[in-house]
Design a protein around this motif. Structure first.
Motif, PDB file in Angstrom:
ATOM      1  N   THR A  95      51.376  11.405 -46.885  1.00  0.00           N
ATOM      2  CA  THR A  95      51.138  11.975 -45.777  1.00  0.00           C
ATOM      3  C   THR A  95      51.765  11.338 -44.380  1.00  0.00           C
ATOM      4  O   THR A  95      52.451  11.941 -43.554  1.00  0.00           O
ATOM      5  CB  THR A  95      49.500  11.981 -45.327  1.00  0.00           C
ATOM      6  N   ALA A  96      51.803   9.923 -44.399  1.00  0.00           N
ATOM      7  CA  ALA A  96      52.558   9.157 -43.398  1.00  0.00           C
ATOM      8  C   ALA A  96      54.051   9.753 -43.576  1.00  0.00           C
ATOM      9  O   ALA A  96      54.679   9.614 -42.469  1.00  0.00           O
ATOM     10  CB  ALA A  96      52.300   7.643 -43.570  1.00  0.00           C
ATOM     11  N   GLN A  97      54.408   9.648 -44.817  1.00  0.00           N
ATOM     12  CA  GLN A  97      55.968  10.029 -45.032  1.00  0.00           C
ATOM     13  C   GLN A  97      56.022  11.328 -44.578  1.00  0.00           C
ATOM     14  O   GLN A  97      57.302  11.534 -43.930  1.00  0.00           O
ATOM     15  CB  GLN A  97      56.106   9.882 -46.515  1.00  0.00           C
ATOM     16  N   LYS A  98      55.353  12.387 -44.679  1.00  0.00           N
ATOM     17  CA  LYS A  98      55.429  13.809 -44.319  1.00  0.00           C
ATOM     18  C   LYS A  98      55.530  13.831 -42.774  1.00  0.00           C
ATOM     19  O   LYS A  98      56.435  14.344 -42.200  1.00  0.00           O
ATOM     20  CB  LYS A  98      54.522  14.330 -44.698  1.00  0.00           C
ATOM     21  N   LEU A  99      55.041  12.811 -42.249  1.00  0.00           N
ATOM     22  CA  LEU A  99      54.572  13.055 -40.734  1.00  0.00           C
ATOM     23  C   LEU A  99      55.741  11.768 -39.982  1.00  0.00           C
ATOM     24  O   LEU A  99      55.675  11.643 -38.708  1.00  0.00           O
ATOM     25  CB  LEU A  99      53.320  12.703 -40.313  1.00  0.00           C
ATOM     26  N   ALA A 101      55.280   8.505 -39.921  1.00  0.00           N
ATOM     27  CA  ALA A 101      54.452   7.714 -39.534  1.00  0.00           C
ATOM     28  C   ALA A 101      54.783   6.322 -40.354  1.00  0.00           C
ATOM     29  O   ALA A 101      54.787   6.465 -41.550  1.00  0.00           O
ATOM     30  CB  ALA A 101      52.969   8.041 -39.746  1.00  0.00           C
ATOM     31  N   ASP A 102      55.026   5.188 -39.538  1.00  0.00           N
ATOM     32  CA  ASP A 102      55.400   4.161 -40.411  1.00  0.00           C
ATOM     33  C   ASP A 102      54.374   3.135 -40.468  1.00  0.00           C
ATOM     34  O   ASP A 102      54.827   1.793 -40.791  1.00  0.00           O
ATOM     35  CB  ASP A 102      56.623   3.551 -39.765  1.00  0.00           C
ATOM     36  N   LYS A 103      53.202   3.668 -40.224  1.00  0.00           N
ATOM     37  CA  LYS A 103      51.992   2.621 -40.402  1.00  0.00           C
ATOM     38  C   LYS A 103      50.779   3.253 -40.939  1.00  0.00           C
ATOM     39  O   LYS A 103      50.396   4.578 -40.609  1.00  0.00           O
ATOM     40  CB  LYS A 103      51.515   2.072 -39.025  1.00  0.00           C
ATOM     41  N   VAL A 104      50.013   2.767 -41.940  1.00  0.00           N
ATOM     42  CA  VAL A 104      48.627   3.169 -42.504  1.00  0.00           C
ATOM     43  C   VAL A 104      48.032   2.157 -42.175  1.00  0.00           C
ATOM     44  O   VAL A 104      48.079   0.947 -42.693  1.00  0.00           O
ATOM     45  CB  VAL A 104      48.725   3.790 -43.865  1.00  0.00           C
ATOM     46  N   ILE A 105      46.547   2.436 -41.754  1.00  0.00           N
ATOM     47  CA  ILE A 105      45.682   1.567 -41.520  1.00  0.00           C
ATOM     48  C   ILE A 105      44.318   1.119 -42.430  1.00  0.00           C
ATOM     49  O   ILE A 105      44.008   2.205 -43.081  1.00  0.00           O
ATOM     50  CB  ILE A 105      44.903   2.002 -40.192  1.00  0.00           C
ATOM     51  N   LEU A 106      44.180  -0.029 -42.954  1.00  0.00           N
ATOM     52  CA  LEU A 106      43.206  -0.506 -43.883  1.00  0.00           C
ATOM     53  C   LEU A 106      42.119  -1.201 -43.127  1.00  0.00           C
ATOM     54  O   LEU A 106      42.595  -2.193 -42.515  1.00  0.00           O
ATOM     55  CB  LEU A 106      44.000  -1.294 -45.095  1.00  0.00           C
ATOM     56  N   HIS A 107      40.903  -1.097 -43.631  1.00  0.00           N
ATOM     57  CA  HIS A 107      39.747  -1.696 -43.267  1.00  0.00           C
ATOM     58  C   HIS A 107      39.648  -2.819 -44.384  1.00  0.00           C
ATOM     59  O   HIS A 107      39.385  -4.038 -43.798  1.00  0.00           O
ATOM     60  CB  HIS A 107      38.471  -0.765 -43.106  1.00  0.00           C
ATOM     61  N   GLY A 108      39.454  -2.430 -45.493  1.00  0.00           N
ATOM     62  CA  GLY A 108      39.337  -3.319 -46.582  1.00  0.00           C
ATOM     63  C   GLY A 108      38.052  -3.608 -47.050  1.00  0.00           C
ATOM     64  O   GLY A 108      37.351  -2.699 -47.579  1.00  0.00           O
ATOM     65  N   LEU A 109      37.470  -4.765 -47.435  1.00  0.00           N
ATOM     66  CA  LEU A 109      36.280  -4.955 -47.935  1.00  0.00           C
ATOM     67  C   LEU A 109      35.165  -5.367 -47.193  1.00  0.00           C
ATOM     68  O   LEU A 109      35.159  -6.323 -46.217  1.00  0.00           O
ATOM     69  CB  LEU A 109      36.470  -6.327 -48.942  1.00  0.00           C
ATOM     70  N   SER A 110      34.114  -4.604 -47.042  1.00  0.00           N
ATOM     71  CA  SER A 110      32.850  -4.689 -46.216  1.00  0.00           C
ATOM     72  C   SER A 110      32.223  -5.990 -46.772  1.00  0.00           C
ATOM     73  O   SER A 110      31.959  -5.929 -47.751  1.00  0.00           O
ATOM     74  CB  SER A 110      32.069  -3.521 -46.221  1.00  0.00           C
ATOM     75  N   THR A 111      31.511  -6.682 -45.788  1.00  0.00           N
ATOM     76  CA  THR A 111      30.662  -7.997 -46.140  1.00  0.00           C
ATOM     77  C   THR A 111      29.412  -7.139 -46.685  1.00  0.00           C
ATOM     78  O   THR A 111      28.815  -8.223 -47.332  1.00  0.00           O
ATOM     79  CB  THR A 111      30.664  -8.628 -44.918  1.00  0.00           C
ATOM     80  N   ASP A 112      28.961  -6.198 -46.415  1.00  0.00           N
ATOM     81  CA  ASP A 112      27.846  -5.586 -46.869  1.00  0.00           C
ATOM     82  C   ASP A 112      27.797  -4.973 -48.429  1.00  0.00           C
ATOM     83  O   ASP A 112      26.952  -4.597 -48.958  1.00  0.00           O
ATOM     84  CB  ASP A 112      27.264  -4.280 -45.945  1.00  0.00           C
ATOM     85  N   TYR A 113      29.073  -5.103 -48.997  1.00  0.00           N
ATOM     86  CA  TYR A 113      29.247  -4.575 -50.291  1.00  0.00           C
ATOM     87  C   TYR A 113      29.277  -5.710 -51.204  1.00  0.00           C
ATOM     88  O   TYR A 113      29.982  -6.914 -50.954  1.00  0.00           O
ATOM     89  CB  TYR A 113      30.628  -3.809 -50.441  1.00  0.00           C
ATOM     90  N   ARG A 114      28.605  -5.630 -52.301  1.00  0.00           N
ATOM     91  CA  ARG A 114      28.498  -7.050 -53.129  1.00  0.00           C
ATOM     92  C   ARG A 114      29.879  -6.859 -54.064  1.00  0.00           C
ATOM     93  O   ARG A 114      29.836  -5.924 -54.990  1.00  0.00           O
ATOM     94  CB  ARG A 114      27.135  -6.406 -54.432  1.00  0.00           C
ATOM     95  N   SER A 115      30.466  -7.678 -53.902  1.00  0.00           N
ATOM     96  CA  SER A 115      31.866  -8.003 -54.545  1.00  0.00           C
ATOM     97  C   SER A 115      32.081  -9.413 -54.492  1.00  0.00           C
ATOM     98  O   SER A 115      31.825 -10.326 -53.589  1.00  0.00           O
ATOM     99  CB  SER A 115      33.027  -7.341 -53.877  1.00  0.00           C
ATOM    100  N   GLY A 137      58.072   4.481 -47.571  1.00  0.00           N
ATOM    101  CA  GLY A 137      58.506   4.363 -46.203  1.00  0.00           C
ATOM    102  C   GLY A 137      57.630   4.111 -45.251  1.00  0.00           C
ATOM    103  O   GLY A 137      57.866   4.318 -43.829  1.00  0.00           O
ATOM    104  N   THR A 138      56.527   3.634 -45.408  1.00  0.00           N
ATOM    105  CA  THR A 138      55.434   3.232 -44.388  1.00  0.00           C
ATOM    106  C   THR A 138      54.800   1.990 -44.842  1.00  0.00           C
ATOM    107  O   THR A 138      54.963   1.320 -45.949  1.00  0.00           O
ATOM    108  CB  THR A 138      54.221   4.283 -44.559  1.00  0.00           C
ATOM    109  N   GLU A 139      54.262   1.234 -43.916  1.00  0.00           N
ATOM    110  CA  GLU A 139      53.818  -0.039 -43.898  1.00  0.00           C
ATOM    111  C   GLU A 139      51.992  -0.005 -43.887  1.00  0.00           C
ATOM    112  O   GLU A 139      51.686   0.625 -43.147  1.00  0.00           O
ATOM    113  CB  GLU A 139      54.196  -0.949 -43.035  1.00  0.00           C
ATOM    114  N   LEU A 140      51.374  -0.722 -44.717  1.00  0.00           N
ATOM    115  CA  LEU A 140      50.083  -0.787 -44.998  1.00  0.00           C
ATOM    116  C   LEU A 140      49.564  -2.159 -43.855  1.00  0.00           C
ATOM    117  O   LEU A 140      50.282  -3.295 -44.064  1.00  0.00           O
ATOM    118  CB  LEU A 140      49.721  -1.057 -46.068  1.00  0.00           C
ATOM    119  N   LEU A 141      48.828  -1.806 -42.792  1.00  0.00           N
ATOM    120  CA  LEU A 141      48.341  -2.785 -42.102  1.00  0.00           C
ATOM    121  C   LEU A 141      46.962  -3.172 -42.106  1.00  0.00           C
ATOM    122  O   LEU A 141      45.961  -2.273 -42.279  1.00  0.00           O
ATOM    123  CB  LEU A 141      48.646  -2.174 -40.468  1.00  0.00           C
ATOM    124  N   GLN A 142      46.617  -4.583 -42.139  1.00  0.00           N
ATOM    125  CA  GLN A 142      45.326  -4.966 -42.035  1.00  0.00           C
ATOM    126  C   GLN A 142      44.831  -4.872 -40.767  1.00  0.00           C
ATOM    127  O   GLN A 142      45.128  -5.490 -40.129  1.00  0.00           O
ATOM    128  CB  GLN A 142      45.127  -6.455 -42.815  1.00  0.00           C
TER     129      GLN A 142
END
Length: 270
Positions: A95-99, A101-115, A137-142
């Motif tokens: 989707t980012a490539q199609k538009l 867009a050179d960034k995709v946003i990641l939230h990651g691991l919730s502290t409420d999730y048992r891992s 062609g896009t970058e994953l951002l934390q």
């Protein structure tokens, strides 16, 4: 440095309608917050791209609506689900490539999730995801998110040390305040790896308002700090729909932020 806005500010307005409205009031840099699977389909993206091109607007970043599932999909103890999760997230990278867009946003691991994932395993998985994103062609951002591992400045510091300069971060001012911290704490740790900013304002009784309202002095100080430390990315207005009454307030906020950038950089906003 460009002042943009997230389509999420108008949720639950349909994404394409949000794009139309926001471009009509002067925004030409957008973060698209996708809200359903059908919005990732090629036909829909073609329609969205047509609107963007017609309005002369660009997409700075893509925000997945599956952020709350990332703990389960990507950072659980079940390795096979992670492998499938990479393939799943390729939808957002395409989707980012199609538009363009050179960034995709990641939230990651919730502290409420048992891992039981240790930081190093988290970083290994992030690296796999990031490399997959780069193939499109896009970058994953934390992003720093209060109730996630990334809400801890020490975690961000560890991540920065692990990757060195080969990492990108988003600083969300609202999420920093939810941890009782100044966003500057995060931007200073992220350093030159800070690639994107989500900005909002606040009062003692409201954690998310437009940044030109009661918190204006803090907003100006923060933007000045970004400029003085050499930040070159976009500043994206990201608030909730209940954070403002009239759409015209968004255009006013854009002008306010542009004036701050001009004041401290001596340059017009691009």
């Amino acid at each position: 440095m460009k002042i943009g806005i997230s389509t999420g500010c108008l949720y639950p307005m349909l994404t394409e309608n949000s794009v139309e409205l926001l471009t009509d009031i002067g925004f030409d840099t957008l973060e698209i917050f996708f809200n359903s699977f059908s919005e990732l389909e090629p036909d829909y993206l073609d329609r969205l791209r047509y609107i963007l091109d017609k309005k002369g607007a660009s997409v700075a970043s893509v925000h997945p609506f599956t952020s709350s599932y990332e703990s389960f999909l990507l950072f659980s103890n079940y390795e096979r689900r992670f492998e499938d999760g990479i393939k799943f997230y390729e939808m957002f990278f395409r989707t980012a490539q199609k538009l363009s867009a050179d960034k995709v946003i990641l939230h990651g691991l919730s502290t409420d999730y048992r891992s039981s994932l240790e930081n190093e395993e988290y970083f290994r998985r992030f690296e796999r995801l990031r490399d997959t994103a780069r193939a499109y062609g896009t970058e994953l951002l934390q992003e720093n998110v209060a109730k996630f591992k990334s809400g801890d400045p020490l975690f961000i510091s560890d991540m920065k040390n692990y990757f060195g300069e080969d990492i990108g971060f988003v600083c969300d001012t609202k999420q920093a305040r939810r941890k009782g911290l100044s966003p500057v704490v995060f931007t200073d740790i992220m350093g030159t790896s800070l690639k994107h900013v989500h900005i909002s304002g606040y009062t003692d009784g409201n954690e998310c308002i437009l940044p030109d309202e009661s918190s204006a002095p803090a907003t100006e100080s923060f933007v000045r700090h970004l400029i003085q430390t050499g930040y070159q990315g976009d500043i994206i207005i990201e608030v909730y729909r209940f954070s403002f009454e009239n759409i015209s307030q968004l255009a006013k906020t854009k002008k306010y932020l542009e004036n701050i950038v001009k004041k401290y950089s001596g340059l017009e906003v691009i």
